[in-house]
Design a protein around this motif. Structure first.
Motif, PDB file in Angstrom:
ATOM      1  N   LEU A   3     -10.856   7.014   5.382  1.00  0.00           N
ATOM      2  CA  LEU A   3     -10.860   6.598   6.714  1.00  0.00           C
ATOM      3  C   LEU A   3     -12.134   7.356   7.097  1.00  0.00           C
ATOM      4  N   PHE A 123       0.288  -2.270   6.295  1.00  0.00           N
ATOM      5  CA  PHE A 123       0.794  -0.647   7.107  1.00  0.00           C
ATOM      6  C   PHE A 123       0.421  -1.195   8.241  1.00  0.00           C
TER       7      PHE A 123
ATOM      8  N   LYS B  88      -7.612   9.559   0.133  1.00  0.00           N
ATOM      9  CA  LYS B  88      -6.916  10.805   1.164  1.00  0.00           C
ATOM     10  C   LYS B  88      -7.899  10.577   2.273  1.00  0.00           C
ATOM     11  N   THR B  89      -6.985   9.862   3.159  1.00  0.00           N
ATOM     12  CA  THR B  89      -7.217   9.307   4.211  1.00  0.00           C
ATOM     13  C   THR B  89      -8.017  10.239   5.248  1.00  0.00           C
ATOM     14  N   ASN B 111       1.308  13.081  10.063  1.00  0.00           N
ATOM     15  CA  ASN B 111       2.214  12.391   9.601  1.00  0.00           C
ATOM     16  C   ASN B 111       1.851  11.225   8.885  1.00  0.00           C
ATOM     17  N   PHE B 112       1.278  10.532   9.741  1.00  0.00           N
ATOM     18  CA  PHE B 112       1.171   9.135   9.729  1.00  0.00           C
ATOM     19  C   PHE B 112      -0.189   8.861   8.779  1.00  0.00           C
ATOM     20  N   TRP B 113      -1.159   9.828   8.840  1.00  0.00           N
ATOM     21  CA  TRP B 113      -2.122  10.013   7.010  1.00  0.00           C
ATOM     22  C   TRP B 113      -1.099   9.862   6.129  1.00  0.00           C
ATOM     23  N   GLU B 115       1.897   9.889   5.672  1.00  0.00           N
ATOM     24  CA  GLU B 115       2.215   8.389   5.293  1.00  0.00           C
ATOM     25  C   GLU B 115       1.412   7.245   4.518  1.00  0.00           C
ATOM     26  N   LEU B 116       0.477   7.345   5.003  1.00  0.00           N
ATOM     27  CA  LEU B 116      -0.412   6.196   4.569  1.00  0.00           C
ATOM     28  C   LEU B 116      -0.839   6.389   3.362  1.00  0.00           C
ATOM     29  N   HIS B 119       1.602   5.495   0.615  1.00  0.00           N
ATOM     30  CA  HIS B 119       1.848   3.947   0.872  1.00  0.00           C
ATOM     31  C   HIS B 119       0.872   3.864  -0.538  1.00  0.00           C
ATOM     32  N   ILE B 120      -0.657   3.882   0.113  1.00  0.00           N
ATOM     33  CA  ILE B 120      -1.421   3.768  -0.894  1.00  0.00           C
ATOM     34  C   ILE B 120      -1.035   4.299  -2.466  1.00  0.00           C
TER      35      ILE B 120
END
Lengths: 140, 140
Positions: A3, A123, B88-89, B111-113, B115-116, B119-120
């Motif tokens: 991102l 997501f 690696k967002t 934590n959100f990143w 999780e993302l 997920h991916i």
DNA sequence: TATATACCCGACTAAAATAGTCAAGTTTTT
DNA sequence: AAAAACTTGACTATTTTAGTCGGGTATATA
């Protein structure tokens, strides 16, 4: 595959607002100081957030920004969309002349990339701003 | 947020091999022609695939590359890993001094990143090369 | 009503990443 | 010997990213 900072900063900044706004506007200056993001860069980001109706602005002294939706309702996908941060894992779309000419096996992988996009987008669709704050509360 | 061409081409090329190899080596020249990918670029990609034991090479006339694992066993995540294409967002890791100094709310979004990423990655882990070919068969 | 604070907005730029090319090999089969 | 095909590092043009800069405008408060 990552991102960009604009998207990340946008999410960070909005999360910051969700924590610190007590019904009054939050100034970019404060967000900048708390989150360590350049004020000038934040301005650029919030311009887009405003245009896309994620925040509204209050001008003048004691001005700042206010979340249009509550953190409970604001989806992360809304934020990313506001920054044109489409999750588009490939440049090769079915309807593009350039990269996909329909030759033999050429686009075997198309469906796969489409699935991936859907997987990631779902997501972001499923997460609300408030979800990011939950861990935080546990730490306080 | 998108995958780079190296990763995409790698997946395309390996899918091509899965379709066209009849137990013999597939030359980069053939892949290049079929998939419309620059031969020189493919060489660069296959260098990495070889180093990471995704393919093995056969030199000389009628040489080429052979899949080390069967398409049924080869995970997409293995391919991406071979190309250092980490999902690696964000650049801001918990242990990084630079972007995350632990100040107040600074890393609410961590934590959100994470999780993302999970997920991916789990998507890539769950997919095998053979899964990409299924749609194709339906079209023949 | 002066002024400081804070939003507004387009244009610009340095640095990094990407997407490839080039050159000069080596190996093996026929 | 010659041709096909892999091997490898270095190089480069283009694009994207991650910002900065400059010059605004609006408004609350002293």
């Amino acid at each position: 595959m990552k991102l960009n900072t604009k998207s990340r900063y946008a999410v960070m900044a909005l999360a910051d607002m969700a924590v610190f706004s007590c019904d009054n506007a939050v100034s970019l200056r404060d967000i900048s100081l708390r989150q360590g993001i350049s004020l000038l860069y934040l301005e650029q980001i919030f311009l887009k957030l405003k245009k896309n109706n994620i925040v509204k602005s209050v001008r003048g002294i004691n001005g700042g920004y206010i979340l249009v939706k509550s953190p409970k309702e604001l989806k992360i996908s809304d934020i990313l969309l506001a920054l044109d941060q489409k999750v588009k894992t490939i440049g090769c779309k079915k309807d593009s002349k350039k990269s996909c000419n329909g030759k033999s096996t050429k686009c075997i992988t198309h469906n796969f990339w489409d699935e991936l996009d859907i997987h990631i987008n779902s997501f972001f669709e499923s997460k609300k701003l408030i979800d990011l704050l939950k861990h935080r509360e546990a730490r306080l």
